[in-house]
Design a protein around this motif. Structure first.
Motif, PDB file in Angstrom:
ATOM      1  N   LEU A 176      44.433  42.805  51.673  1.00  8.58           N
ATOM      2  CA  LEU A 176      44.696  41.571  51.503  1.00  8.58           C
ATOM      3  C   LEU A 176      43.785  41.428  49.984  1.00  8.58           C
ATOM      4  O   LEU A 176      44.437  40.406  49.330  1.00  8.58           O
ATOM      5  CB  LEU A 176      43.658  40.381  51.648  1.00  8.58           C
ATOM      6  N   MET A 177      42.883  41.733  49.440  1.00 12.18           N
ATOM      7  CA  MET A 177      42.372  41.669  48.087  1.00 12.18           C
ATOM      8  C   MET A 177      42.672  42.433  47.082  1.00 12.18           C
ATOM      9  O   MET A 177      43.064  41.716  46.098  1.00 12.18           O
ATOM     10  CB  MET A 177      40.719  41.980  48.528  1.00 12.18           C
TER      11      MET A 177
ATOM     12  N   GLN B 140      45.868  39.368  45.813  1.00  8.97           N
ATOM     13  CA  GLN B 140      44.770  38.919  45.539  1.00  8.97           C
ATOM     14  C   GLN B 140      44.228  38.729  44.312  1.00  8.97           C
ATOM     15  O   GLN B 140      44.386  37.655  43.021  1.00  8.97           O
ATOM     16  CB  GLN B 140      43.957  37.783  46.653  1.00  8.97           C
ATOM     17  N   TYR B 141      43.566  40.172  43.787  1.00 10.89           N
ATOM     18  CA  TYR B 141      43.184  40.134  42.796  1.00 10.89           C
ATOM     19  C   TYR B 141      44.328  40.780  41.654  1.00 10.89           C
ATOM     20  O   TYR B 141      44.498  39.948  40.730  1.00 10.89           O
ATOM     21  CB  TYR B 141      42.439  41.563  42.760  1.00 10.89           C
ATOM     22  N   ALA B 142      45.508  40.811  42.033  1.00  4.76           N
ATOM     23  CA  ALA B 142      46.675  40.949  41.035  1.00  4.76           C
ATOM     24  C   ALA B 142      46.870  39.845  40.767  1.00  4.76           C
ATOM     25  O   ALA B 142      47.560  39.606  39.756  1.00  4.76           O
ATOM     26  CB  ALA B 142      47.604  41.849  41.628  1.00  4.76           C
TER      27      ALA B 142
ATOM     28  N   HIS C 296      35.785  32.860  47.045  1.00  9.42           N
ATOM     29  CA  HIS C 296      37.109  31.796  48.166  1.00  9.42           C
ATOM     30  C   HIS C 296      38.290  32.876  47.839  1.00  9.42           C
ATOM     31  O   HIS C 296      39.696  32.444  48.921  1.00  9.42           O
ATOM     32  CB  HIS C 296      37.764  30.929  46.779  1.00  9.42           C
ATOM     33  N   PHE C 297      37.668  34.313  48.488  1.00  7.18           N
ATOM     34  CA  PHE C 297      38.761  35.241  48.876  1.00  7.18           C
ATOM     35  C   PHE C 297      37.217  36.554  49.913  1.00  7.18           C
ATOM     36  O   PHE C 297      37.694  36.747  49.337  1.00  7.18           O
ATOM     37  CB  PHE C 297      39.739  35.194  47.939  1.00  7.18           C
ATOM     38  N   GLY C 298      36.423  35.326  51.077  1.00  8.67           N
ATOM     39  CA  GLY C 298      36.047  36.977  51.151  1.00  8.67           C
ATOM     40  C   GLY C 298      35.420  36.179  52.956  1.00  8.67           C
ATOM     41  O   GLY C 298      35.841  35.388  53.536  1.00  8.67           O
TER      42      GLY C 298
ATOM     43  N   PHE D  10      37.382  50.139  45.253  1.00  6.08           N
ATOM     44  CA  PHE D  10      38.416  48.606  45.069  1.00  6.08           C
ATOM     45  C   PHE D  10      38.121  48.854  43.704  1.00  6.08           C
ATOM     46  O   PHE D  10      37.213  49.628  43.112  1.00  6.08           O
ATOM     47  CB  PHE D  10      37.663  47.453  45.777  1.00  6.08           C
ATOM     48  N   GLU D  11      38.811  48.065  42.389  1.00  6.36           N
ATOM     49  CA  GLU D  11      39.207  47.980  41.728  1.00  6.36           C
ATOM     50  C   GLU D  11      38.040  47.665  40.507  1.00  6.36           C
ATOM     51  O   GLU D  11      37.434  47.137  41.163  1.00  6.36           O
ATOM     52  CB  GLU D  11      40.183  46.889  40.712  1.00  6.36           C
TER      53      GLU D  11
END
Ligand code: G6P
Ligand code: MN
Length: 440
Positions: A383-384, A387-389, A201-203, A351-352
């Motif tokens: 942005l990611m 949101q990931y945090a 929901h964030f891509g 990315f993480e």
């Protein structure tokens, strides 16, 4: 004939289930079943659709055994696949998830923002208990999880059950968007190949070609800048979903590099969305009065009947088709292509590694595999990261019952930002959810 399986539909009180059953009927050669176990803790709600589901299966799938149960052991002890779409707290809690944030001028949505946080905390508790129960019987049963918010549930399950190889988290939104692109571009969906990256929901879609390599991405970008974006099944959609699609156009007019998922708008245009929301009538009521009512009405007509005369078989929903196609791809190791949720581990190389990301990939007997994506650009990465945090702090807040982590999570969420608002909404959500989760 292909090997037959036993499946359990967990959360069989969901109004999405009759159409899932219709897909199971249509796929009986591709994914043959010896038994379907319908399970829900709410007997009455499941009961509203029981006569209909039984009638469809009796008429169209007579060899398949059918069980309805509220007993966890019967549901989970001997089964190959669990199709799970539970909604902890049902529509009444969804309604609060959507309405409480609106009191503070914040987005009221079931999976994004504070509502998604509260729902995530409820789902984590129930999913944890469910996985423990299922694994007390078997380590092999596949848990295909559609329970939302899938981003938080997927991350939480990964942290709580790091060695579990048979949980697969799913979302139908990228699949559904590709169906809509296919209609716009007049290219059959099976022939479309996408590149996509993000969190669930964030891509963003970043490439779209057909199987011959013909590139449609620029054509689609310019279409979305100049025409209203409509879902492929616009006639069946209610107003809020049509508004949601059209807001993709607004994003594309400002930032047209990649095509965002419809959920991105809650993070990009929160003020506009709040201004347009009715604090007394949100998606919970709208879906109850539209889709749910239609399904329950059809199901009620099956009571007392012993044939399908005059009764349509509900089928072909995006959700139902995705669930069954995924199960088929696992069961026979087909490695078909889907947009999947997987642990990053270098798929996006900057990315993480421990994040659960969403990318194009394949599904087979080992589960989902993401195609290597490469490097993402600073805007999307920024942005990611935020949101990931937010997702990670939500999962940690749940596991540690930690109020401060929850407050930090909500402050990081782009729909909130202000920590005083985060605290106010958190305190209200916590009071409303006291039967489901606590923070100290
Ligand atoms: C999409 C999303 C799901 C979500 C659903 C909500 O399919 O991918 O995660 O549950 O929409 O739909 P509703 O019609 O209930 O608002
Ligand atoms: Mn989803």
């Amino acid at each position: 004939m292909r090997k037959q399986h036993v499946i359990t539909i967990s959360g069989a009180g969901s109004a999405r289930v009759p159409a899932l059953v219709g897909t199971l009927v249509n796929y009986k050669e591709r994914f043959p079943l010896s038994k379907i176990i319908f399970y829900d803790i709410d007997k009455d709600r499941m009961g509203l659709m029981e006569a209909y589901n039984r009638l469809v299966l009796k008429c169209r799938y007579p060899k398949c055994q059918v069980v309805f149960t509220t007993d966890e052991e019967e549901a989970y002890r001997n089964t190959d696949f669990i199709f799970c779409q539970m909604r902890v707290g049902k529509t009444s809690m969804r309604s609060l998830d959507e309405k409480i944030p609106l009191r503070y001028g914040l987005v009221g949505q079931e999976t994004c923002g504070p509502g998604g946080f509260a729902y995530g905390m409820r789902s984590l508790g129930a999913m944890k208990q469910m996985v423990e129960k299922v694994r007390s019987y078997s380590k092999d049963t596949w848990i295909l999880n559609y329970t939302n918010p899938a981003a938080i549930v997927a991350l939480g399950l990964d942290r709580m059950f790091p060695d579990d190889k048979h949980i697969l988290n799913l979302c139908d939104q990228p699949f559904s968007l590709m169906k809509s692109y296919s209609k716009i571009l007049e290219v059959p969906q099976e022939r479309l190949r996408a590149r996509y990256f993000g969190l669930n929901h964030f891509g963003w879609f970043t490439e779209l070609k057909d199987t011959d390599g013909k590139d449609y991405f620029n054509a689609l970008r310019s279409y979305l800048k100049n025409h209203d974006f409509k879902p492929f099944n616009a006639e069946q959609r209610s107003k809020s979903w049509l508004d949601t699609y059209v807001r993709v156009n607004k994003y594309m007019k400002l930032l047209d590099e990649y095509i965002p998922t419809t959920y991105m708008q809650y993070y990009m245009f929160p003020e506009e969305i709040v201004a347009e929301s009715d604090p007394n009538y949100t998606r919970a009521e709208e879906s109850r009065d539209s889709r749910e009512k239609d399904v329950f009405d059809i199901c009620a007509r099956a009571v007392g009947k012993d044939n399908m005369d005059g009764l349509d078989m509900l089928t072909n929903s995006v959700f139902g088709n995705l669930m069954v196609e995924v199960a088929e791809s696992i069961a026979y190791d087909l490695n078909n292509e889907f947009i999947v949720m997987v642990k990053n581990r270098g798929i996006i190389d900057n990315f993480e590694p421990e994040a659960i990301i969403e990318v194009a990939g394949t599904i087979g007997k080992e589960g989902a595999m993401g195609y290597p994506y490469g490097t993402i650009k600073p805007f999307y990465k920024g942005l990611m990261e935020g949101q990931y945090a937010y997702e990670l702090l939500t999962v940690e807040a749940f596991m540690e019952e930690d109020y401060t982590k929850a407050l930090m999570a909500l402050t990081l969420n782009r729909t909130v930002v202000d920590p005083s608002k985060a605290k106010a909404v958190l305190d209200d959500l916590m009071a409303a959810n006291k039967d489901y989760w606590i923070l100290r």
